[in-house]
Scaffold this active site. Structure first.
Site, mmCIF file in Angstrom:
data_model
loop_
_atom_site.group_PDB
_atom_site.id
_atom_site.type_symbol
_atom_site.label_atom_id
_atom_site.label_comp_id
_atom_site.label_asym_id
_atom_site.label_seq_id
_atom_site.Cartn_x
_atom_site.Cartn_y
_atom_site.Cartn_z
ATOM 1 N N HIS A 82 -11.303 -12.844 -3.768
ATOM 2 C CA HIS A 82 -9.863 -12.567 -3.912
ATOM 3 C C HIS A 82 -9.109 -12.921 -2.628
ATOM 4 C CE1 HIS A 82 -10.982 -10.078 -7.472
ATOM 5 N NE2 HIS A 82 -12.001 -9.741 -6.694
ATOM 6 N N SER B 152 5.392 -33.468 12.912
ATOM 7 C CA SER B 152 6.621 -33.308 12.144
ATOM 8 C C SER B 152 7.712 -34.126 12.817
ATOM 9 C CB SER B 152 7.004 -31.829 12.133
ATOM 10 O OG SER B 152 8.388 -31.681 11.953
ATOM 11 N N LYS C 223 4.220 -29.097 15.592
ATOM 12 C CA LYS C 223 3.446 -29.169 14.360
ATOM 13 C C LYS C 223 2.251 -30.126 14.416
ATOM 14 C CE LYS C 223 4.191 -27.460 10.783
ATOM 15 N NZ LYS C 223 5.109 -27.503 9.705
ATOM 16 N N GLU D 282 -4.090 -32.195 2.361
ATOM 17 C CA GLU D 282 -3.087 -31.887 1.333
ATOM 18 C C GLU D 282 -3.014 -33.005 0.296
ATOM 19 O OE1 GLU D 282 0.690 -29.995 3.206
ATOM 20 O OE2 GLU D 282 -0.349 -31.056 4.794
#
Ligand code: ARG
Length: 459
Positions: free
Chosen positions: A156, A277, A283, A290
């Site tokens: 979980h 970024s 970043k 992804e």
């Protein structure tokens, strides 16, 4: 230009219809398989006496020359041709005259396209298996290196029990081994020859399908000519296997994304597999992971498109089937690019074992071991479970972990507690004692590593 299939009709179509009908944009990538298939066909025609040996040799030489010219770039594929089959035959005829026109005896584009597609995906399936093997070996190597790195295991997405990073990574290796198995299994059914099924009903010529199949490395010939030209199960199977593989990659991609967040910081992806970024200078984004996660949807879509094209199609060949290739090629290209990047990412990332251990020390992931300690001293499991649950709750209130509770406090809850309890809840011990087959102990993970390496060495 008049179509090669001009017969009943004049073979002159509307130019938009021509474009619409054409598949050369995407099937030209099968030119090698098309020519290889035609060479085998010409050889078979000659050996069965359907054309003379001399004609057979002439056609083969002509085809070999075309292959060479295409490979070397001396000749370019003509995009105005309807498909790759027409292009090759047309070029052969331009070069050999009437001799070139004999190649298509006892054959149809229906069995020809089925043949080319099988040959193409047979080779590519082997390539994907080789890529998967490399990824599985890289993951196994990282797992071995992280065999003793303790981290929290989650259920979980809540900290559950201590495991090692080695154990976690080996779970993915097991999935990849099944992915390899699935592709190799699909390949077995793919490797049956459709050539000689002709348009749909077979042929009156005295062909030798087995000879042709043998020349092309098939294990056998498809036993029903209508099935041979209509069957695209082999693509459905491969795309299903690719979808399952992508589902696995997407799960690991998701974990890599989580683990590289500041909230976890279990891993650091190599700069080569991240981006910055355009506005936020701090970043470091896990774009590759992804994209693998995102492209999984695309491969599922390809599978769905293929299944939907085939749904309800009457036998035998229908032009709808030309729509099989773009989905199948897209799924294949996507899987290959994902595997390339993924393997590089796995090989180059680094593990922050200190952060993993620190996370393991919080979250009471040794609570099960504390309960088991009491059980081993004679307390029924449910009673021990409840006692430990209450203890965890009081620890949360006082801001402590189980290791910080004094022996006196423990003994006030149950006389079964003794000073050896601290050893029983030591994270290294908790992991080390999970020696059940497939468990997280160092030996069990070692056995998994050995098993995976053995399996991979046979591929
Ligand atoms: N380009 C076609 C395909 O990909 C080849 C087969 C054409 N057959 C036919 N009867 N029109 O399916």
């Amino acid at each position: 230009m008049e179509k090669m299939w001009a017969g009943r009709t004049a073979g002159i179509t509307d130019s938009a219809a021509d474009d619409f009908n054409s598949s050369i944009r995407f099937d030209s990538r099968m030119y090698r398989q098309d020519i290889t298939g035609s060479i085998a066909h010409a050889r078979m025609l000659g050996s069965c006496g359907i054309i003379s040996r001399e004609d057979s040799c002439g056609i083969i030489i002509g085809l070999e020359k075309i292959l060479d010219d295409l490979d070397s770039g001396r000749v370019a594929i003509d995009p105005s041709c309807e498909d790759i089959h027409m292009f090759v035959e047309q070029l052969l005829t331009e070069r050999l005259g009437d001799l070139g026109k004999k190649l298509h005896t006892a054959r149809s584009r229906n069995d020809q396209v089925a043949l080319d597609t099988r040959l193409y995906f047979r080779e590519e399936a082997d390539g994907v298996v080789a890529m998967l093997k490399e990824l599985a070996l890289s993951l196994t190597e990282r797992a071995e290196e992280q065999k003793t790195s303790v981290m929290p295991g989650y259920t979980h997405l809540q900290r559950a029990q201590p495991i090692t990073m080695g154990h976690h990574l080996m779970a993915y290796v097991m999935m990849l081994l099944r992915d390899i198995d699935r592709i190799r299994d699909a390949r077995k059914r793919l490797n049956q020859s459709p050539i000689g099924c002709c348009a749909l009903a077979g042929t009156t010529y005295p062909t030798d399908r087995r000879l042709e199949a043998e020349l092309l490395g098939f294990d056998g010939v498809i036993q029903n000519s209508m099935d041979g030209v209509s069957d695209r199960d082999f693509l459905v199977e491969l795309l299903s296997a690719f979808s399952i593989l992508m589902m696995h990659l997407s799960r690991l991609a998701e974990e890599l994304i989580l683990w590289s967040s500041w909230e976890f910081k279990f891993i650091e992806l190599s700069d080569a597999y991240t981006t910055g970024s355009s506005i936020m200078p701090q970043k470091k984004n896990p774009d590759m992971a992804e994209l693998v996660r995102g492209k999984t949807g695309r491969v599922y879509g390809d599978l769905m498109a293929l299944l939907t094209v085939l749904k309800g199609l009457p036998l035998a060949y229908n032009k709808d089937m030309q729509e099989d290739k773009e989905s199948a090629f897209d799924a294949l290209d996507t899987v290959k690019s994902c595997l390339t990047v993924f393997t590089g990412m796995i090989k180059t990332l680094s593990f922050n074992t200190g952060n993993m251990l620190a996370a393991a020390k919080k979250g009471f992931i040794n609570a099960t071991d504390l309960a088991d300690y009491l059980v081993k001293k004679g307390m029924p499991f449910r009673t021990a479970y409840k006692l430990c649950g209450q203890l965890v709750s009081s620890c949360i209130e006082t801001g402590r972990v189980l290791e910080e509770v004094t022996l006196e406090e423990y003994r006030s809850l149950s006389p079964l507690f003794d000073s050896d309890l601290y050893e029983a809840i030591d994270l290294g011990v908790c992991v080390g004692k999970r020696i059940s087959e497939g468990g997280t102990s160092f030996e069990s993970v070692g056995a998994q590593i050995e098993l995976a390496r053995d399996a991979l060495s046979m591929i």
